[in-house]
Enzyme design. Structure first.
Site, PDB file in Angstrom:
ATOM      1  N   SER A   1      35.321  60.286  10.728  1.00  0.00           N
ATOM      2  CA  SER A   1      35.356  58.796  10.887  1.00  0.00           C
ATOM      3  C   SER A   1      34.498  58.039   9.805  1.00  0.00           C
ATOM      4  O   SER A   1      33.127  58.112  10.045  1.00  0.00           O
ATOM      5  CB  SER A   1      35.847  58.645  12.074  1.00  0.00           C
ATOM      6  OG  SER A   1      34.103  58.398  12.753  1.00  0.00           O
ATOM      7  N   ASP A   2      35.084  56.970   9.864  1.00  0.00           N
ATOM      8  CA  ASP A   2      33.679  56.023   9.440  1.00  0.00           C
ATOM      9  C   ASP A   2      33.083  55.787  11.268  1.00  0.00           C
ATOM     10  O   ASP A   2      33.724  55.360  11.530  1.00  0.00           O
ATOM     11  CB  ASP A   2      34.311  54.831   8.817  1.00  0.00           C
ATOM     12  CG  ASP A   2      33.021  53.573   7.910  1.00  0.00           C
ATOM     13  OD1 ASP A   2      31.957  53.482   8.438  1.00  0.00           O
ATOM     14  OD2 ASP A   2      33.105  53.248   7.154  1.00  0.00           O
ATOM     15  N   TRP A   3      32.521  54.747  10.606  1.00  0.00           N
ATOM     16  CA  TRP A   3      30.879  54.943  11.785  1.00  0.00           C
ATOM     17  C   TRP A   3      32.113  53.483  12.591  1.00  0.00           C
ATOM     18  O   TRP A   3      32.193  52.664  13.308  1.00  0.00           O
ATOM     19  CB  TRP A   3      29.879  54.187  12.118  1.00  0.00           C
ATOM     20  CG  TRP A   3      29.147  55.505  11.628  1.00  0.00           C
ATOM     21  CD1 TRP A   3      28.099  55.343  12.373  1.00  0.00           C
ATOM     22  CD2 TRP A   3      28.506  56.330  10.999  1.00  0.00           C
ATOM     23  NE1 TRP A   3      27.419  56.670  12.225  1.00  0.00           N
ATOM     24  CE2 TRP A   3      27.335  57.488  10.879  1.00  0.00           C
ATOM     25  CE3 TRP A   3      29.996  56.729  10.406  1.00  0.00           C
ATOM     26  CZ2 TRP A   3      27.962  58.830  10.628  1.00  0.00           C
ATOM     27  CZ3 TRP A   3      29.864  58.461   9.675  1.00  0.00           C
ATOM     28  CH2 TRP A   3      28.675  59.121   9.657  1.00  0.00           C
ATOM     29  N   GLY A   4      32.789  53.801  14.213  1.00  0.00           N
ATOM     30  CA  GLY A   4      33.269  53.211  15.072  1.00  0.00           C
ATOM     31  C   GLY A   4      34.900  53.019  14.536  1.00  0.00           C
ATOM     32  O   GLY A   4      35.356  52.021  15.310  1.00  0.00           O
ATOM     33  N   GLY A   5      35.455  53.907  13.631  1.00  0.00           N
ATOM     34  CA  GLY A   5      36.069  53.519  13.708  1.00  0.00           C
ATOM     35  C   GLY A   5      37.536  54.268  13.725  1.00  0.00           C
ATOM     36  O   GLY A   5      38.674  53.487  13.167  1.00  0.00           O
TER      37      GLY A   5
END
Ligand code: BGC
Length: 711
Positions: A252-256
């Protein structure tokens, strides 16, 4: 010949057996892991690592940004820099520059060298490259991507990935998909037709998987058709894993990540960047992530099948076998002479000469002249800022330093002229610059954008298409008192160039990294003959860009959603089809020499589906410098039954030609690449009939056209 074939056959059989053996071994490992161990592997254990299985000797995975160099070390569990002293690196040029080289061989060298630095820094996954399509010049992250054309981006990204992965480091191609603006990136729901999705926004990702064999992909922050891209069923399960047969890991993108069920079921494998919760456990604060304990509970309670978890773990172990568990991977190296040479080569080959009236450039470096260097970007460090691609460069030669070194017979004087610091008194700066300009023989104005927020920087878009900090006005004022002025634009985006008639030369330079100043000076002195080509168009005004033409609902949207109303007509496809000329076109880039293209032919007049169209031509360097040119082939369908762009890039070749010499060129284009995505059958279709082939050296500079027929 026969022996060769036999050898190849045995080699392939052997490879097949090795892969099969690895897969059996992965299954064995999975069978020995506990449920908790498997779940733990699917989420972070710190800002940039995910856990291994200590009792089985399976190491943690170390990740790092990307994409222009290896990011400095971050604290284990917060965003502060760790202040190590051994994480200084080579800063390679931004990916816009790499795309502007139109040179896939350089892309391989880029990937190989960058992968070596990643390896030396003990990284298993490089968070890059980025291949989101350049849709609007306001997108703050365009500098991390490869421009507006899917064919160019696809051609450049593949060798980069191969180079990185040759080191036993996974490339993690990002941000999949449709993260084409930074504004509202965390929640904007993108609405786009299937056709534009498949023809424009997905091809570079598809090529990364199918041709580059990328081992990891990063899901984007935004939503697509109602689901966040890091857990989007259509993008991840149906397209990436099923249609493209991706066998790697989705990160995932960071915090996505925002939803447990979607994260479990919709194709995500490793969840990164979700905040840790120390109130749950000091030792395992990430267990509360969406793919943490709740995932485990759902399996125990029978709500989710363990096979779904096993598929994620299988992919993670496969990536580990290719990286951290690969005993044969090289050790890498960092800041080597070779890496700086590569950075310099790419930087100087990517710089684009946009305008050069009466051969104002190059400037003879032996002359005893006075050179006024004006502009903040002559000194500003560009490896700092910009967001996650920020670097701790071991060295960064500024443009001013490069010019002083290269023009050591001249008197070089500097004046800042403008300031990005709102508190600075710019009147004084302007006065000093004008004074300096008056008596100079030559002026190099070095401006453009920078890596500050709301410029070329993550998390925000630019607020305006204009050059910031009143630079346009300053350029016009300087040009009134001294006409001998060359503008060096440093940016990763197009800017408004309404001052272009006031100046003699314009150079589009990018964020060039460690060797920036040396590369720029080499172009200005003619040590290197420019050969870069624009990977995106420079519209005259913002509304001339397709995404902006339709107003707010198309860009930036209403805060919760947006519709890509220009559809497939992105970049030059829009300018060409709608007959709205840009200020500088896609593919444009001048040289200090001149080239002629002639004897342009196709090997046949009629082709069937499985064939290749072979375009041949001769190129003559009729000027006085040796140089490189990019021959570009665009193709358009005559009388298509569906709406299509007037022309689309389908092939190109960069070639070195000595002064007064000619070379032959051949460019092969598979007929199947002339297709369009047919929404009725959810597949590609090649229409029969006549196609126009345009051969030239820019999207708007075509030397000849040929008609061919697909039967
Ligand atoms: C960026 C990614 C980056 C990640 C880790 C995110 O904010 O969008 O490109 O890889 O942070 O730094």
């Amino acid at each position: 010949m026969r022996i060769k074939k036999l050898f190849l056959f045995f080699f392939l059989c052997n490879q097949f057996l090795l892969v099969a053996q690895e897969e059996i071994n992965i299954e064995e490992i999975i069978s020995k892991l506990t449920l908790s161990e498997k779940v733990a592997m699917c989420h972070a254990q710190s800002k940039f690592t995910s856990p291994g299985v200590p009792r089985m000797g399976i190491p943690e995975l170390y990740m790092s940004d990307g994409p222009h160099g290896i990011r400095p070390e971050i604290n284990w569990d917060d965003w502060g820099y760790a202040n190590w002293t051994n994480d200084y690196v080579t800063a390679f040029p931004a990916l816009t520059c790499l795309a502007a080289t139109f040179n896939p061989n350089l892309s391989y060298e880029y990937g190989l060298n960058l992968g070596e630095e990643a390896r030396y820094r003990n990284k298993d996954i490089l968070l890059g490259p980025g291949v989101n399509i350049y849709r609007t010049p306001l997108n703050g992250r365009n500098f991390e991507y490869m421009g507006e054309d899917p064919f160019l981006a696809s051609t450049i990204v593949v060798p980069y990935i191969k180079g990185v992965q040759q080191n036993g480091v996974a490339a993690c191609v990002k941000h999949y998909a449709l993260n084409n603006q930074e504004l509202w990136r965390g929640h904007i729901d993108v609405k786009v037709s299937d056709r534009a999705l498949h023809e424009i926004y997905l091809p570079a990702f598809k090529a990364s998987v199918e041709k580059g064999n990328a081992w990891a992909i990063m899901g984007a922050y935004n939503k697509f058709r109602g689901q966040h891209c890091s857990h989007n069923d259509l993008l991840l399960n149906k397209i990436l894993k099923k249609m493209w047969d991706f066998d790697g890991v989705v990160i995932s993108d960071w915090g996505g990540v925002h939803d447990s069920n979607e994260a479990i079921n919709n194709g995500l494998d490793i969840e990164m960047g979700t905040p840790s919760d120390k109130s749950v456990s000091k030792r395992y604060p990430y267990n509360n992530n969406f793919l943490g304990k709740s995932f485990e509970k759902k399996i125990i309670e029978g709500e989710v099948e363990e096979a779904i978890l096993d598929d994620k773990v299988r992919r993670i172990l496969r990536l580990m076998k290719r990286t951290s568990l690969n005993k044969n991977r090289p050790f890498g190296n960092i800041n080597s002479k070779k890496h700086y040479e590569t950075a310099y080569k790419i930087a100087s080959e990517g710089i684009v000469l946009l305008k050069n009236d009466n051969d104002f450039l190059p400037i003879d470096k032996n002359k005893k002249i006075t050179i006024a260097v004006i502009g903040e970007n002559a000194k500003k460090r560009m490896t700092l800022g910009g967001g996650s691609s920020e670097l701790k460069a071991h060295k960064e030669i500024s443009p001013l330093e490069g010019i002083e070194k290269e023009f050591n017979n001249a008197i070089v004087k500097y004046s800042r002229g403008y300031s990005s610091d709102a508190n600075k008194n710019t009147n004084d700066l302007k006065k000093q610059a004008l004074l300096l300009a008056k008596d100079a023989d030559v002026i190099f104005f070095i401006g453009g954008l920078n890596k500050d927020s709301f410029q070329d920087s993550e998390a925000n878009d630019r607020k305006s298409y204009d050059l910031p900090y009143d630079q346009s006005k300053l350029i016009s004022q300087i040009s009134k008192i001294n006409k001998n002025i060359a503008i060096i634009l440093i940016s990763g985006n197009a800017v408004k160039t309404d001052w272009k008639n006031d100046v003699k030369s314009i150079i589009q330079s990018w964020y060039l990294g460690s060797e920036a100043g040396n590369a720029i000076a080499s172009i200005l002195s003619g040590k290197v003959n420019p050969s870069g080509k624009l990977p995106f168009s420079f519209p005259n005004k913002l509304n001339d860009n397709g995404a902006h033409y339709f107003g707010k609902s198309s860009y930036p949207g209403n805060g919760s959603s947006q519709t890509y109303l220009e559809d497939i007509l992105v970049g030059y496809r829009w300018h060409e089809t709608k007959k709205i000329p840009p200020s500088f076109s896609f593919g444009h880039g001048l040289s200090y020499t001149s080239f002629e293209l002639f004897e342009i032919n196709s090997n046949q007049k009629k082709y069937s589906l499985g064939e290749n169209i072979e375009i041949s031509c001769r190129i003559k360097n009729s000027g006085k410098y040796d140089g490189k040119e990019v021959v570009q082939v665009y193709i358009g369908k005559i009388n298509s039954k569906v709406d299509r762009a007037l022309k689309e890039l389908k092939g190109f070749k960069k070639i070195y030609v000595k002064a007064n010499h000619s070379e032959n060129i051949k460019i092969k284009i598979p007929v199947k690449s002339l297709g369009y995505y047919d929404e009725m059958i959810s597949d590609w279709q090649v229409e029969k009939g006549n196609y126009l082939i345009y051969v030239g050296n820019a999207s708007d500079n075509i030397c000849d056209k040929i008609v061919v027929t697909i039967i």
